[in-house]
Design a protein around this motif. Structure first.
Motif, short mmCIF file in Angstrom:
data_model
loop_
_atom_site.label_atom_id
_atom_site.label_comp_id
_atom_site.label_asym_id
_atom_site.label_seq_id
_atom_site.Cartn_x
_atom_site.Cartn_y
_atom_site.Cartn_z
N ALA A 83 11.93 -17.83 -25.87
CA ALA A 83 12.02 -19.22 -26.33
C ALA A 83 12.77 -20.07 -25.31
CB ALA A 83 12.70 -19.28 -27.69
N TRP A 84 13.90 -19.56 -24.84
CA TRP A 84 14.69 -20.32 -23.87
C TRP A 84 14.00 -20.46 -22.53
CZ3 TRP A 84 18.02 -23.72 -25.04
CH2 TRP A 84 18.75 -23.61 -26.21
N MET A 85 13.12 -19.54 -22.20
CA MET A 85 12.36 -19.66 -20.94
C MET A 85 11.45 -20.89 -20.95
SD MET A 85 11.43 -15.70 -20.12
CE MET A 85 10.85 -15.97 -18.45
N LEU A 86 11.15 -21.40 -22.14
CA LEU A 86 10.31 -22.60 -22.24
C LEU A 86 11.13 -23.89 -22.22
CD1 LEU A 86 7.66 -21.49 -24.91
CD2 LEU A 86 7.54 -21.36 -22.40
N ALA A 87 12.45 -23.79 -22.21
CA ALA A 87 13.30 -24.99 -22.19
C ALA A 87 13.05 -25.88 -20.97
CB ALA A 87 14.77 -24.61 -22.32
N PRO A 88 12.92 -25.32 -19.75
CA PRO A 88 12.62 -26.20 -18.61
C PRO A 88 11.27 -26.91 -18.76
CG PRO A 88 13.39 -24.07 -17.84
CD PRO A 88 13.17 -23.94 -19.32
N TYR A 89 10.31 -26.24 -19.34
CA TYR A 89 8.99 -26.82 -19.61
C TYR A 89 9.14 -27.98 -20.59
CZ TYR A 89 4.10 -26.66 -21.42
OH TYR A 89 2.82 -26.94 -21.82
N LEU A 90 9.89 -27.78 -21.65
CA LEU A 90 10.12 -28.86 -22.62
C LEU A 90 10.81 -30.05 -21.95
CD1 LEU A 90 10.06 -29.87 -25.57
CD2 LEU A 90 12.29 -28.74 -25.87
N ALA A 91 11.81 -29.78 -21.14
CA ALA A 91 12.52 -30.86 -20.44
C ALA A 91 11.59 -31.62 -19.51
CB ALA A 91 13.71 -30.29 -19.68
N TRP A 92 10.77 -30.90 -18.75
CA TRP A 92 9.86 -31.55 -17.80
C TRP A 92 8.81 -32.37 -18.55
CZ3 TRP A 92 9.99 -32.78 -12.88
CH2 TRP A 92 8.83 -33.22 -12.26
N VAL A 93 8.28 -31.85 -19.63
CA VAL A 93 7.28 -32.59 -20.39
C VAL A 93 7.92 -33.81 -21.07
CG1 VAL A 93 5.64 -32.47 -22.33
CG2 VAL A 93 5.69 -30.65 -20.62
N ALA A 94 9.16 -33.71 -21.48
CA ALA A 94 9.86 -34.88 -22.03
C ALA A 94 9.98 -35.95 -20.95
CB ALA A 94 11.23 -34.49 -22.56
N PHE A 95 10.36 -35.55 -19.74
CA PHE A 95 10.41 -36.50 -18.62
C PHE A 95 9.02 -37.07 -18.32
CE2 PHE A 95 9.76 -37.05 -14.01
CZ PHE A 95 10.55 -38.17 -13.82
N ALA A 96 8.02 -36.20 -18.31
CA ALA A 96 6.65 -36.65 -18.05
C ALA A 96 6.17 -37.62 -19.12
CB ALA A 96 5.71 -35.45 -17.96
N SER A 97 6.66 -37.45 -20.34
CA SER A 97 6.31 -38.38 -21.42
C SER A 97 6.83 -39.78 -21.13
CB SER A 97 6.87 -37.89 -22.76
OG SER A 97 6.36 -36.64 -23.09
N VAL A 98 8.07 -39.86 -20.69
CA VAL A 98 8.67 -41.15 -20.34
C VAL A 98 7.92 -41.75 -19.15
CG1 VAL A 98 10.77 -42.29 -19.53
CG2 VAL A 98 10.91 -40.50 -21.28
N LEU A 99 7.60 -40.92 -18.19
CA LEU A 99 6.84 -41.38 -17.02
C LEU A 99 5.46 -41.88 -17.45
CD1 LEU A 99 6.85 -41.65 -13.95
CD2 LEU A 99 6.07 -39.28 -13.82
#
Length: 171
Positions: A147-163
């Protein structure tokens, strides 16, 4: 190297042939999604995407390849761990959540870059964020490390959402 299976309580060897075959399958599936997304993305970068107004925080184009390569590798390893350790309904739920987020991930590339539709891509990426959270939740029932291995993916997609939202707003 071994770990204890969450469901059976038995030691699990990560280097067993069956486990390594599962790892190979996970890598192939995740990087096939990456290739499909790239196939839809790359033709639009020097043309349509280059002509868009972008926010000041838009990263340089060269950063996306290395970031996504790392994220797809993390996704593959995370799902591999879940596949090896999980059993029954928990594994089925985790696999379904993982498949849904992977489809939404690829769909975003098709919507944003393939169809040149940042508004539709914004809807997709909002669903993708929720799907990643659901995947992390399903993974945590089997293996918290996955689950924690997906945390960077979640963070990047959150940033990509703002972008994505910013590009949609500016154009």
């Amino acid at each position: 190297m071994s770990s204890i299976s969450a469901d059976t309580g038995r030691p699990q060897s990560w280097l067993a042939p069956g486990s390594l075959i599962r790892l190979a399958i996970c890598l192939v599936v995740c990087f096939a999604a990456a290739v499909l997304g790239s196939w839809m993305t790359l033709p639009s970068i020097p043309t349509w995407y280059a002509g868009l107004q972008k926010p000041f925080f838009n990263p340089p184009n060269w950063i996306f390849g290395p970031v996504w390569t790392l994220l797809y590798a993390l996704m593959a390893v995370a799902f591999w761990r879940v596949w090896v350790l999980g059993r029954g309904p928990a594994l089925q739920a985790a696999a379904l959540a993982f498949a849904v987020q992977l489809v939404l991930n690829v769909a975003w590339s098709g919507l944003f870059f393939g169809l040149h539709a940042p508004g539709l891509a914004l809807i997709d990426i909002a669903a993708l964020l929720l799907a990643i959270i659901a995947t992390m939740s399903a993974f945590s029932r089997i293996d918290s490390r996955s689950a924690w291995m997906l945390a960077p993916y979640l963070a990047w997609v959150a940033f990509a959402s703002v972008l994505n939202a910013s590009i949609w707003w500016l154009n």
